[in-house]
Design a protein around this motif. Sequence first.
Motif, mmCIF file in Angstrom:
data_model
loop_
_atom_site.group_PDB
_atom_site.id
_atom_site.type_symbol
_atom_site.label_atom_id
_atom_site.label_comp_id
_atom_site.label_asym_id
_atom_site.label_seq_id
_atom_site.Cartn_x
_atom_site.Cartn_y
_atom_site.Cartn_z
ATOM 1 N N LEU A 128 0.824 -1.197 0.000
ATOM 2 C CA LEU A 128 0.000 0.000 0.000
ATOM 3 C C LEU A 128 0.868 1.260 0.000
ATOM 4 O O LEU A 128 0.561 2.230 -0.690
ATOM 5 N N LEU A 129 1.955 1.231 0.750
ATOM 6 C CA LEU A 129 2.873 2.365 0.767
ATOM 7 C C LEU A 129 3.486 2.594 -0.618
ATOM 8 O O LEU A 129 3.602 3.738 -1.075
ATOM 9 N N VAL A 130 3.841 1.525 -1.292
ATOM 10 C CA VAL A 130 4.378 1.642 -2.657
ATOM 11 C C VAL A 130 3.316 2.224 -3.594
ATOM 12 O O VAL A 130 3.614 3.114 -4.401
ATOM 13 N N THR A 139 -6.050 2.555 -12.467
ATOM 14 C CA THR A 139 -4.896 1.673 -12.644
ATOM 15 C C THR A 139 -4.333 1.228 -11.299
ATOM 16 O O THR A 139 -4.061 0.036 -11.087
ATOM 17 N N LEU A 140 -4.177 2.173 -10.369
ATOM 18 C CA LEU A 140 -3.652 1.817 -9.044
ATOM 19 C C LEU A 140 -4.616 0.910 -8.289
ATOM 20 O O LEU A 140 -4.185 -0.008 -7.585
ATOM 21 N N ALA A 141 -5.923 1.137 -8.433
ATOM 22 C CA ALA A 141 -6.907 0.276 -7.775
ATOM 23 C C ALA A 141 -6.850 -1.145 -8.331
ATOM 24 O O ALA A 141 -6.937 -2.123 -7.570
ATOM 25 N N LEU A 142 -6.686 -1.272 -9.644
ATOM 26 C CA LEU A 142 -6.582 -2.609 -10.244
ATOM 27 C C LEU A 142 -5.309 -3.324 -9.782
ATOM 28 O O LEU A 142 -5.335 -4.528 -9.492
ATOM 29 N N ILE A 143 -4.211 -2.602 -9.719
ATOM 30 C CA ILE A 143 -2.962 -3.209 -9.243
ATOM 31 C C ILE A 143 -3.092 -3.616 -7.787
ATOM 32 O O ILE A 143 -2.707 -4.723 -7.398
ATOM 33 N N GLY A 144 -3.655 -2.730 -6.968
ATOM 34 C CA GLY A 144 -3.848 -3.042 -5.553
ATOM 35 C C GLY A 144 -4.781 -4.221 -5.340
ATOM 36 O O GLY A 144 -4.527 -5.085 -4.503
ATOM 37 N N GLY A 170 -5.360 -6.630 -7.492
ATOM 38 C CA GLY A 170 -4.670 -7.840 -7.943
ATOM 39 C C GLY A 170 -3.651 -8.331 -6.938
ATOM 40 O O GLY A 170 -3.410 -9.530 -6.813
ATOM 41 N N TYR A 171 -3.046 -7.408 -6.202
ATOM 42 C CA TYR A 171 -2.089 -7.806 -5.190
ATOM 43 C C TYR A 171 -2.780 -8.319 -3.933
ATOM 44 O O TYR A 171 -2.316 -9.274 -3.313
ATOM 45 N N ALA A 172 -3.892 -7.702 -3.558
ATOM 46 C CA ALA A 172 -4.553 -8.052 -2.305
ATOM 47 C C ALA A 172 -5.467 -9.278 -2.446
ATOM 48 O O ALA A 172 -5.691 -9.984 -1.449
ATOM 49 N N ALA A 173 -5.991 -9.527 -3.615
ATOM 50 C CA ALA A 173 -6.988 -10.606 -3.793
ATOM 51 C C ALA A 173 -6.489 -11.974 -3.326
ATOM 52 O O ALA A 173 -7.201 -12.659 -2.589
ATOM 53 N N PRO A 174 -5.308 -12.420 -3.698
ATOM 54 C CA PRO A 174 -4.873 -13.751 -3.245
ATOM 55 C C PRO A 174 -4.696 -13.844 -1.727
ATOM 56 O O PRO A 174 -4.830 -14.910 -1.148
ATOM 57 N N ARG A 175 -4.407 -12.739 -1.083
ATOM 58 C CA ARG A 175 -4.179 -12.755 0.358
ATOM 59 C C ARG A 175 -5.469 -12.708 1.145
ATOM 60 O O ARG A 175 -5.510 -13.086 2.303
ATOM 61 N N LEU A 176 -6.533 -12.190 0.542
ATOM 62 C CA LEU A 176 -7.792 -12.039 1.246
ATOM 63 C C LEU A 176 -8.742 -13.208 1.007
ATOM 64 O O LEU A 176 -9.750 -13.324 1.676
ATOM 65 N N ILE A 177 -8.419 -14.037 0.041
ATOM 66 C CA ILE A 177 -9.292 -15.183 -0.268
ATOM 67 C C ILE A 177 -8.830 -16.401 0.504
ATOM 68 O O ILE A 177 -7.738 -16.689 0.737
#
Length: 96
Positions: free
Chosen positions: A44-46, A82-87, A89-96
Amino acid sequence: MTALPGTRRLIVTWLTLMALTLVAMFSARLDQASWEPLPLWSALLVLVATGFKAQRLLMVYLNLRAATPAWKGTFVGLVLLTLALIGAGYAAPRLI
């Protein structure tokens, strides 16, 4: 008033972009000892640093601050999407 950014604004923006690049680099290397993915807070900081950098690039170097609100809104909206899609995509595997 001139529509082009002045030298001082360009230099300050460049220094800000360099500082945010360092913030993004160091936050991405905080957990370097393991091969685990970045923690969500670090990612998120990145993304926040990247978003601010994109906003500065649009407003200063592409000179959108002198453009109409429609152009500003369109470009800023596309950056946020774009940032929301990247975020996501990064968060989805960790939250499922």
